[in-house]
Design a protein around this motif. Structure first.
Motif, PDB file in Angstrom:
ATOM      1  N   GLU A  22      -3.670   0.081  -3.106  1.00  0.00           N
ATOM      2  CA  GLU A  22      -2.408  -0.946  -3.316  1.00  0.00           C
ATOM      3  C   GLU A  22      -2.028  -0.924  -4.411  1.00  0.00           C
ATOM      4  O   GLU A  22      -2.607  -1.151  -5.654  1.00  0.00           O
ATOM      5  CB  GLU A  22      -3.800  -2.437  -3.287  1.00  0.00           C
ATOM      6  N   LYS A  42       0.942  -1.058  -0.037  1.00  0.00           N
ATOM      7  CA  LYS A  42      -0.014  -0.002   0.398  1.00  0.00           C
ATOM      8  C   LYS A  42       0.847   1.180   0.191  1.00  0.00           C
ATOM      9  O   LYS A  42       1.934   1.321   0.653  1.00  0.00           O
ATOM     10  CB  LYS A  42      -0.951   0.023   0.840  1.00  0.00           C
ATOM     11  N   ASP A  90      -2.820   5.130   1.140  1.00  0.00           N
ATOM     12  CA  ASP A  90      -3.755   3.951   1.306  1.00  0.00           C
ATOM     13  C   ASP A  90      -4.195   2.819  -0.539  1.00  0.00           C
ATOM     14  O   ASP A  90      -5.035   2.233  -0.312  1.00  0.00           O
ATOM     15  CB  ASP A  90      -4.517   3.573   2.786  1.00  0.00           C
TER      16      ASP A  90
END
Length: 278
Positions: free
Chosen positions: A259, A253, A257
């Motif tokens: 991915e 991440k 935040d």
């Protein structure tokens, strides 16, 4: 008052300079009243649980012993740390007792088709990282194959530092249908905290030979990062095969935040005696 301050200072200095407590690696935690096998050849049996104690005997690899009790004394050599164990065993039709260092015992052992297979940690070595020009320590494990009392073959592989020796397993997987392979052995060690790597070592057994495949590494940090590796083997339903697949997935991440995932797949060709990338 001055003498009291000096006394307190010396006490604090003594505490700060004291050695940290040494804890045993979890893979060397053996149950009492259970049988075990010697892993390290010429393992010394001592009269008391310490390295300065008198040596009363020496046992070869694959010798069976019974665990009587675990002593509280812990010895660390390199990256291996273990309790001493009081053991008993048979020799010349007599029962003998003594103490051995637990890291000289097998993490796991199996028997199949008339062969004994032992998994354990052999030693700690110092290696050099050429990229960063620094030295680091590495545990070296091995799997041994015995036919009776004779060592048939042995393969060595790395298992990280002591922090990766919290858990260990050793299994036989018979459903991998690679050509000319009797069965597959799997040796695993892993840590108990986030960010500590675990290692899977697959070993093919064919024609009384042990063939170690590329080592697999798995590590994760909660839901922030993970790196996983696995092999996909042909199974009973697919018939005999001349190949197996390596798969890797890595997720991380970013600062938002979000991915980011990376995947990799490779095919290894197996000719019945050796493997190579296709």
């Amino acid at each position: 008052m001055k003498s009291l301050l000096i006394t307190v200072f010396l006490f604090v200095l003594q505490l700060s300079s004291a050695q940290e407590a040494v804890y045993a690696n979890g893979v060397f935690n053996f149950e009492e009243n259970k049988t075990q096998k010697i892993f390290t050849d010429f393992t010394r049996v001592r009269q008391e649980p310490k390295v300065t104690s008198k040596i009363v005997d020496s046992l070869p690899s694959n010798h069976q012993v019974s665990i009587i009790k675990k002593d509280e004394t812990v010895l660390q050599l390199g990256e291996r740390s273990s309790n001493w164990y009081k053991i008993s065993y048979q020799k010349n039709n007599q029962s003998v007792e003594g103490y051995i260092w637990g890291a000289n015992l097998c993490i796991g052992y199996r028997n199949k088709n008339g062969h004994d297979f032992l998994f354990g940690i052999s030693k700690t070595v110092e290696k050099k990282d050429k990229k960063f020009n620094q030295n680091y320590k590495q545990n070296i494990a091995s799997v041994k194959a015995f036919e009776g009392n004779a060592l048939v073959d042995e393969v060595f592989f790395e298992t990280g530092l002591g922090e990766s020796l919290s858990y260990g397993t050793f299994t036989i997987e018979s459903n991998h249908k690679l050509r000319n392979v009797d069965f597959t052995l799997k040796a695993t060690v892993s840590g108990e905290a986030c960010g500590i790597a675990g290692y899977d070592q697959y070993i093919l057994f064919t024609n009384k030979k042990l063939i170690a495949l590329p080592q697999l590494m798995n590590v994760g940090d909660a839901d922030i990062y993970h790196h996983s590796e696995e092999f996909i083997f042909p199974n009973d339903n697919g018939g005999i095969s001349n190949a197996f697949i390596f798969k890797m997935e890595e997720m991380e991440k970013d600062e938002n935040d979000k991915e980011k995932t990376k995947r990799l797949s490779k095919i290894y060709h197996w000719n019945g005696n050796s493997f190579k990338l296709k």
